[in-house]
Design a protein around this motif. Sequence first.
Motif, mmCIF file in Angstrom:
data_model
loop_
_atom_site.group_PDB
_atom_site.id
_atom_site.type_symbol
_atom_site.label_atom_id
_atom_site.label_comp_id
_atom_site.label_asym_id
_atom_site.label_seq_id
_atom_site.Cartn_x
_atom_site.Cartn_y
_atom_site.Cartn_z
ATOM 1 N N VAL A 3 38.529 24.123 -16.525
ATOM 2 C CA VAL A 3 37.419 24.503 -15.658
ATOM 3 C C VAL A 3 37.749 25.856 -15.030
ATOM 4 O O VAL A 3 38.855 26.064 -14.527
ATOM 5 N N LYS A 4 36.774 26.758 -15.065
ATOM 6 C CA LYS A 4 36.916 28.043 -14.374
ATOM 7 C C LYS A 4 35.853 28.080 -13.290
ATOM 8 O O LYS A 4 34.675 27.828 -13.557
ATOM 9 N N SER A 5 36.281 28.385 -12.079
ATOM 10 C CA SER A 5 35.381 28.423 -10.934
ATOM 11 C C SER A 5 35.459 29.786 -10.271
ATOM 12 O O SER A 5 36.504 30.457 -10.319
ATOM 13 N N LYS A 6 34.355 30.180 -9.652
ATOM 14 C CA LYS A 6 34.289 31.511 -9.041
ATOM 15 C C LYS A 6 33.358 31.451 -7.836
ATOM 16 O O LYS A 6 32.308 30.818 -7.886
ATOM 17 N N PHE A 7 33.746 32.111 -6.748
ATOM 18 C CA PHE A 7 32.953 32.198 -5.527
ATOM 19 C C PHE A 7 32.669 33.675 -5.293
ATOM 20 O O PHE A 7 33.592 34.469 -5.112
ATOM 21 N N VAL A 8 31.403 34.066 -5.321
ATOM 22 C CA VAL A 8 31.005 35.474 -5.329
ATOM 23 C C VAL A 8 29.781 35.663 -4.440
ATOM 24 O O VAL A 8 29.063 34.706 -4.166
ATOM 25 N N ASP A 9 29.511 36.900 -3.985
ATOM 26 C CA ASP A 9 28.313 37.152 -3.183
ATOM 27 C C ASP A 9 27.362 38.110 -3.896
ATOM 28 O O ASP A 9 27.620 38.542 -5.021
ATOM 29 N N ASP A 10 26.239 38.428 -3.231
ATOM 30 C CA ASP A 10 25.217 39.304 -3.813
ATOM 31 C C ASP A 10 25.737 40.697 -4.151
ATOM 32 O O ASP A 10 25.201 41.373 -5.016
ATOM 33 N N ASP A 11 26.758 41.147 -3.439
ATOM 34 C CA ASP A 11 27.341 42.467 -3.695
ATOM 35 C C ASP A 11 28.404 42.421 -4.787
ATOM 36 O O ASP A 11 29.144 43.381 -4.975
ATOM 37 N N ASN A 12 28.514 41.287 -5.473
ATOM 38 C CA ASN A 12 29.505 41.053 -6.520
ATOM 39 C C ASN A 12 30.947 41.102 -6.021
ATOM 40 O O ASN A 12 31.866 41.408 -6.778
ATOM 41 N N ASN A 13 31.145 40.815 -4.730
ATOM 42 C CA ASN A 13 32.496 40.646 -4.206
ATOM 43 C C ASN A 13 32.978 39.267 -4.632
ATOM 44 O O ASN A 13 32.332 38.263 -4.345
ATOM 45 N N VAL A 14 34.088 39.213 -5.330
ATOM 46 C CA VAL A 14 34.657 37.941 -5.772
ATOM 47 C C VAL A 14 35.667 37.504 -4.715
ATOM 48 O O VAL A 14 36.658 38.178 -4.476
ATOM 49 N N TYR A 15 35.394 36.360 -4.080
ATOM 50 C CA TYR A 15 36.271 35.866 -3.019
ATOM 51 C C TYR A 15 37.368 34.970 -3.563
ATOM 52 O O TYR A 15 38.447 34.901 -2.991
ATOM 53 N N LEU A 16 37.075 34.287 -4.650
ATOM 54 C CA LEU A 16 38.118 33.511 -5.324
ATOM 55 C C LEU A 16 37.630 33.188 -6.729
ATOM 56 O O LEU A 16 36.475 32.802 -6.927
ATOM 57 N N GLU A 17 38.505 33.365 -7.684
ATOM 58 C CA GLU A 17 38.257 32.971 -9.070
ATOM 59 C C GLU A 17 39.505 32.247 -9.530
ATOM 60 O O GLU A 17 40.608 32.774 -9.398
#
Length: 193
Positions: free
Chosen positions: A168-182
């Motif tokens: 499983v690959k998980s990713k937490f990102v916002d509208d500005d494409n800032n990746v907070y955790l992958e």
Amino acid sequence: MSAQENDDLLPTQTEGYRVSEKKGIDELKNLDSDDPSLIKWKESLGLSHAQERFPDDKRTVAVQALVFQSSERVIRMDVSSPEAVEKLRVTPIVIKEGTDYTFKIEFVVQREVVSGLKFLQSIKRHRVTVDKMEEMCGSYGPKFENQEKTFSQAKAPSGMLARGTYTVKSKFVDDDNNVYLEWEWAMEIKKDW
């Protein structure tokens, strides 16, 4: 990582949608400063000051845990440090086949307002994508406490062919494409817990 694997965790883009200009906490506080009800509402959102739960951590969003929830089990997967993420990658969590479940993500927002948080996830077995999800979490102001978002219910696959280990690959990102955790982790579907 191939281009195909990268595409699994790309957030969808809505045609014609433009991310609004980012405003800092001080700028947001001063907007409509003559309206007492708006001032009170902004304070309830945490906009009265840029709260910091982890002053030595420069991240705006600190993801704490991904929680698997079913009627029979709750499994809290710690993702608050690189060591915890590595442990998840090599030690699969066990899920009973056919179980109805949800995921919940716990995180802390500090210093700034974060717009359009999204949770993306790709589940693969033998390098073949068997499930993908993209869930909008929303926008959040800084808050000392954990914030959380529970996603829609899903069902674990069942049957002899479904049993086994999944990546499983998980990713937490916002509208500005800032990746907070992958991060990558493993789960194993078994006949029983």
